[in-house]
Design a protein around this motif. Structure first.
Motif, PDB file in Angstrom:
ATOM      1  N   ALA A  47      39.505  42.244  32.541  1.00  0.00           N
ATOM      2  CA  ALA A  47      40.924  41.802  32.988  1.00  0.00           C
ATOM      3  C   ALA A  47      41.215  40.388  32.668  1.00  0.00           C
ATOM      4  CB  ALA A  47      40.691  41.885  34.700  1.00  0.00           C
ATOM      5  N   GLU A  48      40.212  39.416  32.706  1.00  0.00           N
ATOM      6  CA  GLU A  48      40.403  38.177  32.134  1.00  0.00           C
ATOM      7  C   GLU A  48      40.845  38.028  31.020  1.00  0.00           C
ATOM      8  OE1 GLU A  48      40.636  35.396  34.205  1.00  0.00           O
ATOM      9  OE2 GLU A  48      40.388  36.934  35.850  1.00  0.00           O
ATOM     10  N   GLN A  49      40.222  38.886  30.005  1.00  0.00           N
ATOM     11  CA  GLN A  49      40.938  38.772  28.701  1.00  0.00           C
ATOM     12  C   GLN A  49      42.107  39.325  28.404  1.00  0.00           C
ATOM     13  OE1 GLN A  49      37.543  41.296  27.219  1.00  0.00           O
ATOM     14  NE2 GLN A  49      36.257  39.586  26.714  1.00  0.00           N
ATOM     15  N   THR A  50      42.499  40.264  29.282  1.00  0.00           N
ATOM     16  CA  THR A  50      43.719  40.923  29.280  1.00  0.00           C
ATOM     17  C   THR A  50      45.020  39.747  29.601  1.00  0.00           C
ATOM     18  OG1 THR A  50      43.081  42.925  29.879  1.00  0.00           O
ATOM     19  CG2 THR A  50      45.448  42.573  30.117  1.00  0.00           C
ATOM     20  N   LYS A  51      44.493  38.927  30.821  1.00  0.00           N
ATOM     21  CA  LYS A  51      45.372  37.938  31.336  1.00  0.00           C
ATOM     22  C   LYS A  51      45.496  36.962  30.123  1.00  0.00           C
ATOM     23  CE  LYS A  51      44.126  38.298  36.014  1.00  0.00           C
ATOM     24  NZ  LYS A  51      43.483  37.601  37.130  1.00  0.00           N
ATOM     25  N   ALA A  52      44.559  36.466  29.444  1.00  0.00           N
ATOM     26  CA  ALA A  52      44.356  35.502  28.386  1.00  0.00           C
ATOM     27  C   ALA A  52      45.225  36.023  27.208  1.00  0.00           C
ATOM     28  CB  ALA A  52      43.203  35.247  27.710  1.00  0.00           C
ATOM     29  N   ALA A  53      45.230  37.348  26.893  1.00  0.00           N
ATOM     30  CA  ALA A  53      46.139  37.920  25.774  1.00  0.00           C
ATOM     31  C   ALA A  53      47.555  37.878  26.068  1.00  0.00           C
ATOM     32  CB  ALA A  53      45.446  39.076  25.476  1.00  0.00           C
ATOM     33  N   LEU A  54      47.761  38.221  27.444  1.00  0.00           N
ATOM     34  CA  LEU A  54      49.129  38.043  27.813  1.00  0.00           C
ATOM     35  C   LEU A  54      49.687  36.899  27.851  1.00  0.00           C
ATOM     36  CD1 LEU A  54      48.958  40.561  30.763  1.00  0.00           C
ATOM     37  CD2 LEU A  54      50.283  40.874  28.895  1.00  0.00           C
ATOM     38  N   GLN A  55      48.981  35.683  28.046  1.00  0.00           N
ATOM     39  CA  GLN A  55      49.504  34.335  28.141  1.00  0.00           C
ATOM     40  C   GLN A  55      49.650  33.843  26.774  1.00  0.00           C
ATOM     41  OE1 GLN A  55      46.426  33.064  30.722  1.00  0.00           O
ATOM     42  NE2 GLN A  55      47.588  33.023  32.513  1.00  0.00           N
ATOM     43  N   ALA A  56      48.862  34.311  25.942  1.00  0.00           N
ATOM     44  CA  ALA A  56      48.660  33.641  24.508  1.00  0.00           C
ATOM     45  C   ALA A  56      49.856  34.310  23.719  1.00  0.00           C
ATOM     46  CB  ALA A  56      47.491  34.003  23.891  1.00  0.00           C
ATOM     47  N   ASN A  57      50.410  35.398  24.415  1.00  0.00           N
ATOM     48  CA  ASN A  57      51.701  35.899  23.616  1.00  0.00           C
ATOM     49  C   ASN A  57      53.103  35.870  24.334  1.00  0.00           C
ATOM     50  OD1 ASN A  57      50.777  37.759  20.970  1.00  0.00           O
ATOM     51  ND2 ASN A  57      49.047  37.829  22.528  1.00  0.00           N
ATOM     52  N   GLY A  58      53.144  34.885  25.211  1.00  0.00           N
ATOM     53  CA  GLY A  58      54.366  34.480  25.807  1.00  0.00           C
ATOM     54  C   GLY A  58      54.810  35.081  27.319  1.00  0.00           C
ATOM     55  N   PHE A  59      53.429  35.691  27.914  1.00  0.00           N
ATOM     56  CA  PHE A  59      53.877  36.250  29.285  1.00  0.00           C
ATOM     57  C   PHE A  59      53.328  35.661  30.165  1.00  0.00           C
ATOM     58  CE2 PHE A  59      54.110  39.919  26.615  1.00  0.00           C
ATOM     59  CZ  PHE A  59      55.199  40.856  27.042  1.00  0.00           C
ATOM     60  N   GLU A  60      54.054  35.258  31.185  1.00  0.00           N
ATOM     61  CA  GLU A  60      53.560  34.607  32.680  1.00  0.00           C
ATOM     62  C   GLU A  60      52.667  35.843  33.316  1.00  0.00           C
ATOM     63  OE1 GLU A  60      55.203  32.540  36.305  1.00  0.00           O
ATOM     64  OE2 GLU A  60      56.411  33.052  34.768  1.00  0.00           O
ATOM     65  N   VAL A  61      51.552  35.504  33.736  1.00  0.00           N
ATOM     66  CA  VAL A  61      50.833  36.499  34.653  1.00  0.00           C
ATOM     67  C   VAL A  61      51.091  35.674  36.035  1.00  0.00           C
ATOM     68  CG1 VAL A  61      48.554  36.699  35.492  1.00  0.00           C
ATOM     69  CG2 VAL A  61      48.860  36.831  32.843  1.00  0.00           C
ATOM     70  N   VAL A  62      52.015  36.881  36.838  1.00  0.00           N
ATOM     71  CA  VAL A  62      52.351  36.077  38.097  1.00  0.00           C
ATOM     72  C   VAL A  62      51.454  36.857  39.012  1.00  0.00           C
ATOM     73  CG1 VAL A  62      54.768  36.013  37.352  1.00  0.00           C
ATOM     74  CG2 VAL A  62      53.710  38.269  38.056  1.00  0.00           C
ATOM     75  N   GLY A  63      50.560  37.469  39.040  1.00  0.00           N
ATOM     76  CA  GLY A  63      49.483  37.818  40.144  1.00  0.00           C
ATOM     77  C   GLY A  63      48.567  39.031  39.758  1.00  0.00           C
ATOM     78  N   SER A  64      47.532  39.259  40.358  1.00  0.00           N
ATOM     79  CA  SER A  64      46.678  40.419  39.951  1.00  0.00           C
ATOM     80  C   SER A  64      46.078  40.616  41.455  1.00  0.00           C
ATOM     81  CB  SER A  64      45.749  39.988  38.969  1.00  0.00           C
ATOM     82  OG  SER A  64      44.631  39.048  39.223  1.00  0.00           O
ATOM     83  N   TYR A  65      45.338  42.025  41.509  1.00  0.00           N
ATOM     84  CA  TYR A  65      44.572  42.379  42.742  1.00  0.00           C
ATOM     85  C   TYR A  65      43.717  43.350  42.188  1.00  0.00           C
ATOM     86  CZ  TYR A  65      47.461  46.539  44.135  1.00  0.00           C
ATOM     87  OH  TYR A  65      47.997  47.664  44.139  1.00  0.00           O
ATOM     88  N   ALA A  66      42.592  43.845  42.970  1.00  0.00           N
ATOM     89  CA  ALA A  66      42.046  45.035  42.816  1.00  0.00           C
ATOM     90  C   ALA A  66      42.014  46.057  43.991  1.00  0.00           C
ATOM     91  CB  ALA A  66      40.383  44.631  42.901  1.00  0.00           C
ATOM     92  N   PRO A  67      43.124  46.865  43.843  1.00  0.00           N
ATOM     93  CA  PRO A  67      43.288  48.128  44.638  1.00  0.00           C
ATOM     94  C   PRO A  67      42.279  48.962  45.081  1.00  0.00           C
ATOM     95  CG  PRO A  67      44.238  48.782  42.498  1.00  0.00           C
ATOM     96  CD  PRO A  67      43.540  47.511  42.229  1.00  0.00           C
ATOM     97  N   TYR A  68      40.985  48.993  44.216  1.00  0.00           N
ATOM     98  CA  TYR A  68      39.940  49.613  44.912  1.00  0.00           C
ATOM     99  C   TYR A  68      38.935  49.629  43.649  1.00  0.00           C
ATOM    100  CZ  TYR A  68      43.186  52.936  42.060  1.00  0.00           C
ATOM    101  OH  TYR A  68      44.147  53.636  41.091  1.00  0.00           O
ATOM    102  N   ALA A  69      37.646  49.892  43.671  1.00  0.00           N
ATOM    103  CA  ALA A  69      36.827  49.504  42.979  1.00  0.00           C
ATOM    104  C   ALA A  69      36.791  49.956  41.549  1.00  0.00           C
ATOM    105  CB  ALA A  69      35.475  50.440  43.472  1.00  0.00           C
TER     106      ALA A  69
END
Length: 297
Positions: A47-69
């Motif tokens: 998940a952290e790698q995914t956020k970093a990849a999004l940010q590196a490609n011009g996206f703003e990560v506006v939030g995240s959560y774990a709905p279940y395990a």
């Protein structure tokens, strides 16, 4: 004269090719989700790698959560999405792309809700294929999924409903009316902070140039809860976790939410009536939960 004739022929040919490209783009088959990658590893690390990849490609990560395990859902936006959202009356529903990181049988699936599908289903009147391309550049592209072949056409999705007498996109709920946009925002923020309706704020995005804000809202418990519903309907091998969370839209002094019978069905277009009946109580319960978030004092 000969040169003019050839110039005309070339111009006509190029015009036909351009028209063919437009028709092909409008006529392509769409699927609700994109599986970006499938690897081994830890969900939170992925998940952290995914956020970093999004940010590196011009996206703003506006939030995240774990709905279940073994699951993390990430909300991401960019200028193209927000600009597209501003162009239609209720385009704010589509201002955020939902990305899911889900561990299934020892594999970590990274997937996202297809912006092409979202643009058509939410009647955004904007081609979001470039956004999908940027998502694929950031996260990868393994396959489309979420609907049986050959998928759906954009025109079908614009008028989508599960079956006769079921709601369309514009049959959304008007949950509350306040004195002003500012008052509506204040009420929603306060109710989310208080956990009304067993809800939690995942993200907030303000639509540029408009008094419009979209929230991503997590819902707990049963029968409305995210985990409760997904355990009943998300049965395929590749998980449709990026269905979550639900949108809540403040537009002017009013607060809206998509009808859950539309919102669930358009994200699970292969859902059969038998499975839908297992969550028969969920749509009304979701409306109630989001209504508590929308309400004033």
């Amino acid at each position: 004269m000969q040169r003019m004739r050839w110039s005309f022929i070339v111009a006509a040919f190029l015009s036909l090719m351009t028209l063919a490209g437009i028709v092909q783009a409008e006529d392509k088959w769409l699927y609700p989700y994109v599986l970006a990658s499938e690897t081994e590893g830890d969900v939170n690390t992925a998940a952290e790698q995914t956020k970093a990849a999004l940010q590196a490609n011009g996206f703003e990560v506006v939030g995240s959560y774990a709905p279940y395990a073994d699951t993390v859902v990430i909300g991401a936006t960019n200028e193209a999405l927000k600009t597209a959202a501003a162009k239609t009356e209720f385009g704010g529903y589509g201002a955020v792309v939902r990305v899911a990181v889900t561990k299934v049988n020892g594999k970590v699936q990274v997937s996202f809700f297809n912006p092409d599908w979202m643009a058509a289903a939410y009647r955004m009147k904007t081609d979001l294929a470039p956004v999908r391309g940027d998502m694929e550049k950031a996260l990868g592209m393994k396959q489309f999924f979420g609907s049986q072949d050959p998928g759906w056409k954009a025109g079908q999705l614009e008028d989508y409903h599960f079956m006769v007498f079921m709601p369309y996109f514009d049959d959304h709920h008007e949950l509350a009316e306040h004195d002003s946009y500012t008052a509506a925002i204040k009420a929603v923020e306060a109710n989310l902070a208080a956990g009304k309706g067993e809800t939690t704020k995942v993200y907030r995005v303000d639509i540029p140039g408009k008094e419009q804000t979209v929230y991503g809202v997590a819902i707990g418990g049963a029968p409305a809860g995210d985990e409760h519903i997904m355990k009943l309907i998300d049965k395929a091998a590749i998980k449709q976790t990026a269905h979550l969370p639900y949108e809540l839209l403040v537009s002017g002094n009013k607060v809206y939410a998509l009808h859950a019978k539309f919102r669930i069905a358009v994200n699970f277009p292969d859902l059969d009536m038998g499975t839908f009946m297992h969550i028969n109580d969920a749509p009304a319960a979701i409306e109630t939960a989001l209504g508590q978030v929308a309400a004033g004092e």
